[in-house]
Design a protein around this motif. Structure first.
Motif, PDB file in Angstrom:
ATOM      1  N   PHE A  38      -2.195 -52.087  25.759  1.00 64.58           N
ATOM      2  CA  PHE A  38      -1.574 -50.764  25.609  1.00 64.58           C
ATOM      3  C   PHE A  38      -0.072 -50.818  25.874  1.00 64.58           C
ATOM      4  CE2 PHE A  38      -5.762 -48.386  26.612  1.00 64.58           C
ATOM      5  CZ  PHE A  38      -6.105 -48.410  25.272  1.00 64.58           C
ATOM      6  N   ILE A  39       0.335 -51.586  26.861  1.00 64.74           N
ATOM      7  CA  ILE A  39       1.769 -51.700  27.164  1.00 64.74           C
ATOM      8  C   ILE A  39       2.499 -52.393  26.021  1.00 64.74           C
ATOM      9  CG2 ILE A  39       3.425 -52.808  28.713  1.00 64.74           C
ATOM     10  CD1 ILE A  39       1.479 -52.143  31.004  1.00 64.74           C
ATOM     11  N   THR A  40       1.874 -53.399  25.426  1.00 64.41           N
ATOM     12  CA  THR A  40       2.486 -54.069  24.285  1.00 64.41           C
ATOM     13  C   THR A  40       2.632 -53.119  23.104  1.00 64.41           C
ATOM     14  OG1 THR A  40       1.433 -56.111  25.024  1.00 64.41           O
ATOM     15  CG2 THR A  40       2.321 -56.096  22.803  1.00 64.41           C
ATOM     16  N   VAL A  41       1.633 -52.300  22.860  1.00 64.61           N
ATOM     17  CA  VAL A  41       1.725 -51.309  21.784  1.00 64.61           C
ATOM     18  C   VAL A  41       2.829 -50.291  22.092  1.00 64.61           C
ATOM     19  CG1 VAL A  41       0.470 -49.434  20.641  1.00 64.61           C
ATOM     20  CG2 VAL A  41      -0.641 -51.617  21.019  1.00 64.61           C
ATOM     21  N   PHE A  44       6.016 -51.742  21.050  1.00 67.01           N
ATOM     22  CA  PHE A  44       6.169 -51.608  19.595  1.00 67.01           C
ATOM     23  C   PHE A  44       6.675 -50.213  19.231  1.00 67.01           C
ATOM     24  CE2 PHE A  44       3.026 -55.170  18.890  1.00 67.01           C
ATOM     25  CZ  PHE A  44       3.934 -56.006  18.279  1.00 67.01           C
ATOM     26  N   TYR A  45       6.144 -49.187  19.895  1.00 64.54           N
ATOM     27  CA  TYR A  45       6.618 -47.819  19.634  1.00 64.54           C
ATOM     28  C   TYR A  45       8.094 -47.673  19.996  1.00 64.54           C
ATOM     29  CZ  TYR A  45       1.922 -46.014  18.751  1.00 64.54           C
ATOM     30  OH  TYR A  45       0.691 -45.760  18.240  1.00 64.54           O
ATOM     31  N   PHE A  52       9.038 -41.199  22.989  1.00 61.84           N
ATOM     32  CA  PHE A  52       8.083 -40.253  23.572  1.00 61.84           C
ATOM     33  C   PHE A  52       6.650 -40.746  23.378  1.00 61.84           C
ATOM     34  CE2 PHE A  52       5.380 -36.463  23.352  1.00 61.84           C
ATOM     35  CZ  PHE A  52       5.574 -35.992  24.637  1.00 61.84           C
ATOM     36  N   ILE A  53       6.341 -41.229  22.182  1.00 58.64           N
ATOM     37  CA  ILE A  53       5.000 -41.754  21.923  1.00 58.64           C
ATOM     38  C   ILE A  53       4.742 -42.984  22.790  1.00 58.64           C
ATOM     39  CG2 ILE A  53       3.482 -42.716  20.145  1.00 58.64           C
ATOM     40  CD1 ILE A  53       4.031 -39.759  19.820  1.00 58.64           C
ATOM     41  N   ASP A 120      16.237 -49.682  20.146  1.00 57.96           N
ATOM     42  CA  ASP A 120      17.174 -48.581  19.983  1.00 57.96           C
ATOM     43  C   ASP A 120      16.619 -47.376  20.722  1.00 57.96           C
ATOM     44  OD1 ASP A 120      19.178 -46.899  19.195  1.00 57.96           O
ATOM     45  OD2 ASP A 120      18.400 -46.606  17.166  1.00 57.96           O
ATOM     46  N   MET A 121      17.184 -47.074  21.867  1.00 52.08           N
ATOM     47  CA  MET A 121      16.682 -45.990  22.712  1.00 52.08           C
ATOM     48  C   MET A 121      17.385 -44.664  22.425  1.00 52.08           C
ATOM     49  SD  MET A 121      14.484 -47.547  24.530  1.00 52.08           S
ATOM     50  CE  MET A 121      14.142 -47.760  26.238  1.00 52.08           C
ATOM     51  N   THR A 122      18.100 -44.565  21.312  1.00 44.28           N
ATOM     52  CA  THR A 122      18.873 -43.351  21.038  1.00 44.28           C
ATOM     53  C   THR A 122      18.047 -42.263  20.405  1.00 44.28           C
ATOM     54  OG1 THR A 122      19.560 -44.220  18.898  1.00 44.28           O
ATOM     55  CG2 THR A 122      21.006 -44.644  20.799  1.00 44.28           C
TER      56      THR A 122
END
Length: 179
Positions: A38-41, A44-45, A52-53, A120-122
């Protein structure tokens, strides 16, 4: 977008964690491999500009649901699956080393992506003319206006599954005590 090499490393971690979850004879270890998946997914998000997802993935799935799984596993005392393979103790060390290796690869890829600017955290990319509102408020409104019924059905299904496991586990224990 994510670079191909970190993507392939994360994909390898996700697949290895899924295989570890399926092949582990210890239910608690399987749940922990599920958390790693789940953390790896979620990473990816993050790479797909959906922070947020990603946070929902970590808090809801890796947090709440896996904690419920672990609670039910511990409540029923079903930590170990009983099978003829349990007589052989060889894979026990393999799981420990595999978990350490996967965790190190995961931490290394996340550190690489953060320091190289691969994540990209923007927020949402609006250069392609997308006018999609991806704020948490808009997502919550869409979830609770358009998808209320599936959301409630999922909650009832999870509750029924947990209740069924507890009932069947309790009945089995009573049958063993009377025999």
């Amino acid at each position: 977008m994510i670079h191909p090499i970190p993507f392939l490393l994360l994909a390898a971690v996700a697949v290895a964690a899924a295989l570890g979850m399926l092949l582990s004879h210890n239910a608690v270890h399987s749940a922990l491999y599920l958390v790693l998946n789940f953390i790896t997914v979620a990473i990816f998000y993050l790479a797909l500009n959906a922070p947020f997802i990603a946070m929902v993935q970590v808090t809801v799935y890796a947090g709440a649901i896996v904690v419920l799984f672990l609670f039910v596993i511990m409540l029923l005392g079903a930590e170990r699956l009983r099978s003829p393979v349990d007589e052989v103790r060889g894979p026990e060390r393999f799981h420990r080393y595999a978990a350490i290796l996967l965790a190190l690869v995961l931490v290394g890829v996340v550190a690489y992506l953060l320091f190289q600017g691969g994540l990209d955290m923007t927020g949402v990319d609006t250069t392609a003319g997308a006018t999609l509102d991806a704020s948490p408020q808009a997502l919550g409104m869409a979830l609770f206006q358009s998808y209320v019924f599936p959301f409630q059905v999922t909650g009832v299904l999870l509750l029924a599954a947990i209740a069924g496991v507890v009932i069947f586990g309790h009945t089995k224990r009573q049958g063993e005590d009377n025999a």
